[in-house]
Design a protein around this motif. Structure first.
Motif, PDB file in Angstrom:
ATOM      1  N   THR A 219       0.838  -1.204   0.000  1.00 34.46           N
ATOM      2  CA  THR A 219       0.000   0.000   0.000  1.00 34.46           C
ATOM      3  C   THR A 219       0.871   1.252   0.000  1.00 34.46           C
ATOM      4  OG1 THR A 219      -1.848  -1.136   1.071  1.00 34.46           O
ATOM      5  CG2 THR A 219      -1.788   1.279   1.264  1.00 34.46           C
ATOM      6  N   GLY A 220       1.891   1.272   0.840  1.00 31.69           N
ATOM      7  CA  GLY A 220       2.798   2.415   0.869  1.00 31.69           C
ATOM      8  C   GLY A 220       3.499   2.627  -0.466  1.00 31.69           C
ATOM      9  N   ALA A 221       3.998   1.541  -1.052  1.00 30.39           N
ATOM     10  CA  ALA A 221       4.673   1.634  -2.355  1.00 30.39           C
ATOM     11  C   ALA A 221       3.689   2.085  -3.430  1.00 30.39           C
ATOM     12  CB  ALA A 221       5.304   0.292  -2.715  1.00 30.39           C
ATOM     13  N   MET A 222       2.494   1.533  -3.392  1.00 33.08           N
ATOM     14  CA  MET A 222       1.460   1.884  -4.378  1.00 33.08           C
ATOM     15  C   MET A 222       1.201   3.391  -4.344  1.00 33.08           C
ATOM     16  SD  MET A 222      -2.514   0.610  -4.314  1.00 33.08           S
ATOM     17  CE  MET A 222      -2.921   1.556  -2.840  1.00 33.08           C
ATOM     18  N   HIS A 223       1.080   3.964  -3.156  1.00 36.42           N
ATOM     19  CA  HIS A 223       0.802   5.399  -3.047  1.00 36.42           C
ATOM     20  C   HIS A 223       1.952   6.236  -3.592  1.00 36.42           C
ATOM     21  CE1 HIS A 223      -2.986   4.768  -1.219  1.00 36.42           C
ATOM     22  NE2 HIS A 223      -2.556   4.469  -0.008  1.00 36.42           N
TER      23      HIS A 223
ATOM     24  N   LEU B 103      10.692   5.113  -1.333  1.00 34.24           N
ATOM     25  CA  LEU B 103      10.068   3.811  -1.103  1.00 34.24           C
ATOM     26  C   LEU B 103      10.382   3.286   0.293  1.00 34.24           C
ATOM     27  CD1 LEU B 103      10.655   2.348  -4.654  1.00 34.24           C
ATOM     28  CD2 LEU B 103       8.444   2.945  -3.635  1.00 34.24           C
ATOM     29  N   GLU B 104      11.602   3.559   0.766  1.00 36.25           N
ATOM     30  CA  GLU B 104      11.948   3.181   2.145  1.00 36.25           C
ATOM     31  C   GLU B 104      11.021   3.884   3.136  1.00 36.25           C
ATOM     32  OE1 GLU B 104      16.768   2.302   1.975  1.00 36.25           O
ATOM     33  OE2 GLU B 104      16.067   4.349   2.352  1.00 36.25           O
ATOM     34  N   GLU B 105      10.841   5.188   2.937  1.00 36.96           N
ATOM     35  CA  GLU B 105       9.985   5.961   3.841  1.00 36.96           C
ATOM     36  C   GLU B 105       8.536   5.495   3.771  1.00 36.96           C
ATOM     37  OE1 GLU B 105      10.466  10.163   3.216  1.00 36.96           O
ATOM     38  OE2 GLU B 105      12.647  10.036   3.491  1.00 36.96           O
TER      39      GLU B 105
END
Length: 193
Positions: free
Chosen positions: A14-18, A33-35
């Motif tokens: 989900t984080g990467a997708m956003h 992407l790490e953040e």
């Protein structure tokens, strides 16, 4: 035997997708992407191979969670034109009024122009086109269309409208005008039924 993943894969995807939705593939750095995922670069590479592997997994997540989820919620089988209307209107209401953009549209633009379309984009647009065609044939006028040509043409027109709406929303277009455009389109389709 490989190590089990020690992170919440859904939260990571989900984080990467956003990030990919907001910044695109090229614009998203490993640091971004790490953040967004809470993973270190090494873990990203270990778990997904590379940035492209994470992008592919995030796009698959988008397809399942956002696209298929939106279709299931607003335009399930049997919902006909009313379901399609609700699906289109749902585009105007992003969570938290964010305008993250559509990963399908953004990827089509970023990776477009080649001989072969991006396979994830091709699959997503195919799902939309098929869904539109199926819901159209649930309406009486389109159900009488023996060879399905009218429904196919209309599904392509709706796909262009759907993707165009997403671009305009991302560009900050007034949602009142976009809502009226959606209502006008479906009012016209309903008069044909």
């Amino acid at each position: 035997m490989g190590r089990t993943r020690e992170f919440d894969e859904e939260a990571v995807l989900t984080g990467a997708m956003h990030i990919f939705r907001k910044q695109g593939y090229q614009g998203a750095s490993i640091r971004d992407l790490e953040e967004a995922t809470g993973l270190k670069g090494g873990s990203i590479y270990h778990s997904f191979g590379d940035k492209a592997g994470l992008f592919d997994a995030a796009f698959g997540h988008y397809h399942r969670i956002v696209l298929e989820g939106r279709i299931a919620r607003y335009a399930p089988p049997g919902s006909g034109l009313q379901g399609l209307r609700q699906l289109f209107l749902s585009l105007l209401h992003e969570p938290d009024d964010a305008s993250l953009g559509c990963l399908i549209t953004n990827t089509a633009v970023e990776f477009g122009g080649g001989v072969q379309p991006h396979p994830r984009v091709e699959a997503a647009l195919g799902l939309l086109r098929t869904t539109f065609g199926s819901r159209l044939t649930e309406a009486s006028t389109f159900a009488r269309d023996a060879d399905g040509a009218k429904a196919t043409r209309t599904a392509i027109r709706l796909l262009a409208l759907y993707q165009g709406l997403l671009v305009l929303i991302r560009g900050g277009e007034d949602k009142t005008g976009l809502r009226q455009a959606i209502e006008d389109e479906f009012n016209q389709l309903e008069t044909l039924s």
